[in-house]
Scaffold this motif. Structure first.
Motif: not given
Length: 132
Positions: A5, A82, A86, A90, A111, A114-115, A118
């Motif tokens: 990521s 990805w 993402r 979002c 965000l 998800y980060t 990842r």
């Protein structure tokens, strides 16, 4: 599958040196504990995203060091897909508040989540490679 990521940089935080960044994180944490205005909450959400972005970028660099050139290319392709997923997920998640003052906080919160996910995936992949 190789997973990685790289999150968009948020404001000037991406330009800070490590020492200044750590100081900014500590200061932001204190400020965020007492954030009452929407503007402050939006800034805190952006700062949290920047922190996660930095952690993720470090994991990515660590992971790249373990890969051959073909795997690095594959990793880049996966990552770009990805990031697109993402960002779109979002944007959709925050669409009900688009145009409102809470939008940046909701979007950056998504965000950030998800980060973090990842980064955890990436760190697990690193561990798996090292244990082979």
């Amino acid at each position: 599958m190789i997973i990685m990521s790289h999150v968009k940089k948020v404001g000037c935080l991406a330009l800070l040196s490590t020492g200044l960044f750590v100081s900014a994180q500590a200061s932001a944490a204190n400020t965020c504990d007492n954030a009452y205005t929407q503007t402050d909450m939006n800034k805190c959400a952006a700062a949290k995203l920047a922190v996660e972005d930095q952690k993720l970028n470090q994991s990515y660099r660590d992971f790249q060091r373990l890969l051959n050139s073909s795997e690095k290319k594959q990793l880049k392709t996966v990552q770009l897909a990805w990031i697109d997923f993402r960002d779109k997920a979002c944007q959709f998640s925050a669409s009900s508040v688009r145009g409102g003052s809470v939008y940046p906080m909701v979007l950056n919160g998504c965000l950030t989540a998800y980060t973090q996910q990842r980064r955890v995936q990436l760190d697990a992949d690193i561990k798996n490679i090292k244990n082979k």
